[in-house]
Design a protein around this motif. Structure first.
Motif, mmCIF file in Angstrom:
data_model
loop_
_atom_site.group_PDB
_atom_site.id
_atom_site.type_symbol
_atom_site.label_atom_id
_atom_site.label_comp_id
_atom_site.label_asym_id
_atom_site.label_seq_id
_atom_site.Cartn_x
_atom_site.Cartn_y
_atom_site.Cartn_z
ATOM 1 N N UNK A 2 -5.508 0.117 9.493
ATOM 2 C CA UNK A 2 -4.565 1.191 9.739
ATOM 3 C C UNK A 2 -3.155 0.664 9.969
ATOM 4 N N UNK A 3 -3.052 -0.482 10.607
ATOM 5 C CA UNK A 3 -1.751 -1.087 10.894
ATOM 6 C C UNK A 3 -0.974 -1.318 9.597
ATOM 7 N N UNK A 4 -1.612 -1.910 8.612
ATOM 8 C CA UNK A 4 -0.952 -2.204 7.347
ATOM 9 C C UNK A 4 -0.567 -0.923 6.617
ATOM 10 N N UNK A 5 -1.452 0.047 6.585
ATOM 11 C CA UNK A 5 -1.191 1.289 5.859
ATOM 12 C C UNK A 5 0.037 2.009 6.405
ATOM 13 N N UNK A 64 1.012 6.099 1.472
ATOM 14 C CA UNK A 64 -0.294 5.464 1.667
ATOM 15 C C UNK A 64 -1.287 6.481 2.213
ATOM 16 N N UNK A 65 -2.437 6.578 1.571
ATOM 17 C CA UNK A 65 -3.527 7.434 2.022
ATOM 18 C C UNK A 65 -4.706 6.543 2.407
ATOM 19 N N UNK A 66 -5.124 6.635 3.655
ATOM 20 C CA UNK A 66 -6.219 5.802 4.144
ATOM 21 C C UNK A 66 -7.558 6.500 4.058
ATOM 22 N N UNK A 114 -10.263 -7.848 -3.088
ATOM 23 C CA UNK A 114 -9.160 -6.893 -3.016
ATOM 24 C C UNK A 114 -7.809 -7.580 -3.122
ATOM 25 N N UNK A 115 -7.207 -7.551 -4.300
ATOM 26 C CA UNK A 115 -5.881 -8.129 -4.513
ATOM 27 C C UNK A 115 -4.867 -6.996 -4.510
ATOM 28 N N UNK A 116 -4.522 -6.516 -3.303
ATOM 29 C CA UNK A 116 -3.638 -5.363 -3.179
ATOM 30 C C UNK A 116 -2.234 -5.636 -3.659
ATOM 31 N N UNK A 122 -6.669 3.620 -0.319
ATOM 32 C CA UNK A 122 -7.424 2.409 -0.007
ATOM 33 C C UNK A 122 -7.892 2.424 1.441
ATOM 34 N N UNK A 123 -8.764 1.480 1.775
ATOM 35 C CA UNK A 123 -9.100 1.231 3.179
ATOM 36 C C UNK A 123 -8.214 0.130 3.763
ATOM 37 N N UNK A 124 -7.314 -0.412 2.940
ATOM 38 C CA UNK A 124 -6.347 -1.400 3.415
ATOM 39 C C UNK A 124 -6.911 -2.783 3.625
#
Length: 591
Positions: free
Chosen positions: A363-366, A353-355, A294-296, A323-325
């Motif tokens: 969740x923290x990053x999103x 952002x949609x998790x 995963x290269x976000x 994404x799931x982040x």
């Protein structure tokens, strides 16, 4: 040649095993018949009868073992070897698809979900710190994420519960602003605190402008979809496709949609395309498959380039990450990703952002990426939640009517002894940030309602949580009381906001009267918000709630849910009951 010989050896071995099984079954049958004959002759000899039963039991056990070996041999014959993967024949396993359970309920599976540490709400002595300043927030992802956990049968971690996102998940009947010149209305209401008869709750309610007859400006949407290996499940990439199809279906011919994907590398699946070309858009979404790392960071960079390519002046330009982040290659540092988003928002392109999913959900990053990108954060746990966010609340999700919205409340020390802001712990600002237009804050979408709750204790109340200071009296305190003694105001409420295309903020100010605090019994708006806030506090341990518990939260929500046309308030009542059941199980298990 060697492969042929091995195959023949395997085949002959299999035939031999089957012959042995057959002979064993015949011998077992013969032995059983012989034993029955012997049993009839010596029926009057108890000792021999007992030995005969033991022999029968051993023979039966041996027969089961042989049958099991036969099944294993038969299954081995159905194995298909394809390249480096070994898979079983579809005929051998013609059964329904398994439902994936959340990671915390799986044995031997490490739960790698990540949440920001949230400290309990602080109680402030008004005489020492009369001013409270925070950034507005209309995200709702924490509520739907916790709902997923409760529905899956486990109690959420404390840090997954952000009280303000629970309260703001629900709409409230606040006055609607008359025009876009003032993009939102502000109203206040008060009631006795449900969990403390000696305290009051004060509600600050904001309603964003939304003219129903007016269409949204043209939109340029870039779907940025994570197609890494961690997204390979129905509740992740499968749900992403369905959700984005819903959003695309509500678009018009003047709108544009692009599709960018990222895994180990990033790529453009769909260039900016007229949104009414639904077949092309849906085919692009249907073509997505999951696999790889995963290269976000690289995906975000490419998505902004695509948004710039399809940029619509005076329109809605937004990147929507799904994404799931779980970013694990490229730019994985949270601070670096946030810095990137902060730089990109200056281009006039917002970021939402949609998790999705569980087990490895970051969740923290999103939540942080959406906050810094002048967008919103949501968690989609079902197709119904996708409909709520992307169809029912499309205008609020996509169109920003006010940005960098800050609230500052100054309490009168002569009237209010103590106060506590419920939630917003990760949105707190310094006092000097309120007048600084360089400081980023939250956004309000079209038609959004925003709610903030304060628990306050009046000076003449017995509900004070703090002991008076031995050395806290004196001339300073007496002078402050004299200065404010004649005032009938409990607090001054100030808001700063910028219109979407402006860089200079506008100030709005209102006053909360002491008489309104003391007289108000509270309507359905504040009472239901209080029940939701109480629910969130109970999930976090209920530090300030005393004996107030699950039954109280459920009763208050039931009594104040109103018409509940969409059923969301009724769902909350069910979730309170589920949380109570799971909490009781946890308590019993710990005893």
């Amino acid at each position: 040649m060697n492969i042929t010989r091995k195959g023949q050896t395997f085949k002959y071995g299999l035939i031999a095993s089957m012959v042995i099984v057959g002979l064993g079954a015949c011998q077992s049958s013969h032995d059983q018949e012989s034993d029955r004959s012997t049993s009839s002759v010596v029926a009057n000899e108890p000792l021999e009868s007992a030995e005969q039963k033991k022999r029968e039991a051993k023979q039966l056990e041996a027969s089961h073992v042989l049958r099991k070996e036969k099944r294993v041999a038969e299954e081995a014959e159905r194995i298909m070897v394809t390249g480096s993967r070994v898979t079983m024949s579809d005929m051998a396993f013609a059964q329904p698809e398994k439902v994936m359970m959340p990671a915390p309920r799986q044995l031997n599976v490490v739960n790698r979900e990540q949440y920001q540490k949230i400290e309990p709400s602080d109680v402030f002595l008004t005489l020492e710190q009369p001013v409270s300043t925070f950034s507005i927030d209309v995200d709702t992802g924490a509520y739907s994420n916790v709902r997923r956990m409760l529905n899956d049968g486990y109690f959420p971690p404390n840090d997954a519960v952000r009280l303000e996102e629970f309260v703001n998940y629900f709409n409230y009947d606040y006055p609607t602003p008359d025009s876009q010149e003032m993009p939102f209305s502000v109203s206040t209401e008060a009631m006795k605190a449900p969990w403390n008869d000696n305290a009051h709750l004060v509600q600050i309610g904001i309603k964003g402008y939304e003219e129903q007859s007016e269409e949204l400006p043209p939109s340029n949407l870039v779907f940025l979809v994570d197609v890494s290996g961690s997204m390979q499940s129905a509740d992740k990439l499968g749900l992403v496709k369905k959700a984005l199809k819903m959003l695309a279906k509500g678009s018009r011919k003047e709108d544009k949609i692009s599709l960018v994907v990222y895994a180990g590398a990033s790529g453009v699946v769909l260039e900016p395309t007229a949104a009414n070309d639904r077949l092309k858009i849906e085919q692009a979404l249907d073509s997505l498959t999951a696999g790889g790392s995963t290269n976000g960071g690289a995906g975000i960079e490419l998505a902004y380039k695509m948004a710039q390519k399809g940029f619509i002046k005076d329109g809605i330009n937004r990147v929507i990450l799904a994404t799931d982040g779980d970013f694990n290659v490229g730019t994985v540092n949270r601070e670096q990703l946030i810095d990137m988003i902060e730089r990109k928002r200056k281009t006039g392109i917002s970021f939402s952002a949609l998790g999705f999913g569980s087990g490895n959900y970051n969740e923290h990053l999103m939540e942080q990426l959406a906050n810094k990108g002048n967008g919103n954060y949501g968690y989609i746990d079902s197709l119904l939640e996708a409909k709520r966010l992307l169809v029912d609340q499309r205008a609020g999700t996509l169109m920003t009517i006010a940005k960098d919205v800050k609230i500052q409340v100054e309490f009168n020390p002569a009237v209010v002894a103590e106060y506590r802001l419920l939630g917003y712990q990760n949105r707190m600002l310094e006092r000097e940030d309120f007048n600084n237009d360089k400081v980023d804050a939250g956004e309000i979408g079209a038609g959004h309602t925003v709610t903030a709750l304060y628990e306050i204790v009046l000076q003449d109340s017995d509900g004070k949580r703090m002991e008076p200071l031995r050395y806290g009296g004196g001339k300073r305190e007496e002078a402050m009381h004299e200065k404010n003694a004649k005032l009938s105001e409990a607090a001054m409420i100030s808001l700063r906001y910028k219109l979407p295309d402006e860089d200079k903020s506008t100030l709005y100010r209102d006053y909360l009267q002491l008489s309104d605090v003391e007289a108000a019994k509270g309507g359905d708006n504040i009472r239901f918000a209080a029940s939701v806030a109480g629910f969130a506090q109970l999930l976090r341990g209920g530090q300030f709630l005393g004996d107030w518990g699950w039954d109280d939260a459920r009763s208050l929500a039931q009594a104040s849910k109103g018409d509940d046309l969409d059923g969301y308030r009724g769902e909350l009542i069910q979730l309170v009951g589920m949380a109570q059941l799971l909490d009781e199980k946890t308590a019993v298990a710990s005893q």
